[in-house]
Motif scaffolding. Structure first.
Motif: not given
Length: 562
Positions: A383-388, A394-407
């Motif tokens: 569902e989240k992938l479809a929304q994105f 909406m990627a901006a709202a997911g920056e922390p998660a993206a940063a966590a993934k890149k860490a």
């Protein structure tokens, strides 16, 4: 004459009586009819499967007065004389007690004489694998080209012990284990003609305990008849064979399935009080679950069952137990069986195994609990992938998660060679140490391959020692991943260090470095040391001209000669 054992009274006298070996008897019968008799035969197979009996039948068939015939008549003087052993032209030799060179030389000297009574002189050598090497060598030439009136028949239970030079001179026939169904059929015929009252299920128990040997089956049947009163019952067969009853196995398997350790131990106590052997019991239990697994896979193959009979209790229990549980049960029992072989108290291991079987966790419920949350999680991610995809903003709202993934990626720096240790090695490195290790480098690779470390040896195919001191050696790897795999393998580094100790007499530490890092470390070391670097250190760090040549032309085109 005194009483004769059943297997002696009912020894096959014709090929048709040899049970379960149709592939052998049919071939021999066709050869007899077509008069294509070989000069030497090798009969191999498990004990009690008819090898010696077939050899005597063949000896009668070739010498029968009605030859060529597919079966000996057992009525002429030749057949009767061979049966009772009164004809000296058919010689039976036990190689276990006549295994010397002199006995075989005696055969070789007498084989040239024509037979006295019948057409062919037949030598039947039983357990031929017991002959000594010298005896085999003495037999070679005679076995290859005997006189036309001589036939050799060799019988053995261990054909792998016979020299290939002997086997190649014979026609080989492999006797197989007789099926339980064929053994039961033969025993039924014997008990009917003998007038013995015997339960059919008792015959099945005896046939399974015989493990494919007709002689063993008839010996057990003879013993059961002597043990019984008026009728050979199932209990008589179980007592004589030492086998555990089907009902007991069903009872114990039910207790294990219901996780009832107390019932399982009570059943085991009852079994041991009856005098059953723990080793035999655990073997029966392993075969019980083996038969259960085969029944679940192919219910129609009843003949493949080794220990069980398909009664209602067994079929009901088999339908309740999952194959995954059977695998675990057999694994635990097999481990306990191995441990019981080396102990004076097998009962303890047996009791522990029963308790462990009753405490095995069922896998099916736990797997159901784990699958449901995973399915829900997958649905949420979809569902989240479809929304994105619909709204990339909406990627901006997911920056922390993206940063966590890149860490984690930023933390992955690859393999870093220990620069400080390498510099210490270079300070005390000598050209002599390096040449000594390089000279034994090929021996090291062969040693690793011989010690079942071919994967580790493969890592060193693209590696070479570049610096060595009295305490450590620096090994340069062409690829960083190979260097990392080698240095993180403790067994590998200890083995290489031990080999270096054997070659140099010193316990040397192994330090790995990727090629690109080595070039930088070496250049930095030379620049820091300047002119103060000794000749040995410069040689250990590679000649600058060689390093420059490698930069210009590549390692593949450079060949260094001292």
């Amino acid at each position: 004459m005194a009483y004769q054992a059943l297997y002696r009274v009912w020894r096959p006298q014709q090929f048709i009586d040899v049970v379960g070996q149709e592939h052998v008897t049919t071939t021999l019968q066709n050869a007899l009819l077509q008069q294509k008799i070989s000069h030497a035969y090798l009969f191999s197979g498990p004990r009690g499967t008819g090898k010696t009996s077939a050899a005597k039948i063949l000896a009668k068939a070739v010498n029968c007065e009605k030859a060529p015939t597919a079966e000996p008549c057992n009525e002429c003087d030749a057949c009767r004389g061979i049966t009772d052993g009164s004809i000296p032209d058919v010689i039976e030799i036990d190689a276990a007690s006549n295994n010397g060179v002199e006995e075989i030389r005696d055969i070789r000297d007498k084989v040239k004489y024509a037979p006295n009574v019948v057409k062919y002189k037949v030598y039947i050598i039983d357990e031929v694998h017991m002959l000594s090497i010298g005896a085999f060598n003495a037999l070679l030439k005679t076995l290859e080209e005997p006189p036309k009136h001589v036939i050799f028949i060799l019988a053995t239970t261990e054909p792998h012990k016979i020299p290939l030079t002997i086997i190649s001179r014979c026609q080989r026939f492999d006797f197989k284990r007789i099926t339980a169904q064929a053994i039961v059929g033969r025993m039924k015929q014997i008990v009917e003609e003998s007038g013995v009252d015997c339960d059919d299920k008792a015959l099945q128990i005896i046939s399974r305990a015989a493990e494919g040997g007709m002689r063993d089956a008839l010996s057990l049947l003879d013993q059961a008849i002597s043990f019984s009163q008026d009728r050979v019952t199932i209990e008589d067969a179980l007592t004589v064979t030492g086998t555990v009853s089907q009902n007991f196995l069903n009872q114990l398997a039910r207790a294990i399935h219901e996780r009832n350790a107390a019932a399982g131990l009570e059943a085991l106590e009852e079994l041991l009080l009856q005098g059953k052997d723990p080793a035999r019991f655990i073997e029966d239990l392993i075969f019980f679950y083996r038969d259960m697994l085969l029944y679940k896979a192919a219910p129609a193959l009843e003949e493949s069952m080794e220990r069980v009979m398909l009664d209602d209790d067994f079929q009901e229990l088999a339908n309740q137990v999952e194959p995954a549980q059977i695998y675990e049960l057999i694994e635990v029992l097999n481990k306990a069986q191995q441990e019981m072989r080396w102990t004076n108290h097998p009962r303890i291991f047996l009791e522990v195994a029963i308790v462990k079987l009753c405490q095995l966790e069922t896998q099916q419920p736990s797997s159901n609990v784990q699958v449901e949350p995973l399915l829900r999680r997958i649905e949420q991610l979809e569902e989240k992938l479809a929304q994105f995809q619909q709204n990339p903003g909406m990627a901006a709202a997911g920056e922390p998660a993206a940063a966590a993934k890149k860490a984690p990626r930023t933390n992955r720096k690859g393999f870093q060679a220990p620069t400080g240790k390498i510099n210490e090695v270079l300070k005390s490195a000598t050209k002599t140490n390096l040449h000594t290790i390089k000279g034994r480098w090929g021996d090291l690779l062969e040693m690793l391959a011989a010690n079942q470390m071919r994967s580790q040896a493969a890592l060193l195919n693209e590696a070479e020692p570049v610096a060595a001191s009295d305490e450590a050696v620096v090994i340069k790897f062409k690829y960083e991943i190979h260097c990392q795999m080698a240095m993180e393998n403790t067994r590998f580094t200890e083995t290489v260090s031990g080999a270096m100790n054997d070659y140099t007499g010193k316990r040397i530490q192994v330090i790995g470095v990727p090629e690109d890092q080595w070039l930088k470390i070496r250049e930095n070391f030379i620049s820091q040391r300047g002119d103060g670097a000794s000749e040995g250190q410069a040689a250990a760090a590679e000649d600058p001209l060689i390093a420059e040549a490698k930069k210009l032309f590549g390692d593949e085109l450079i060949q260094i000669q001292d």
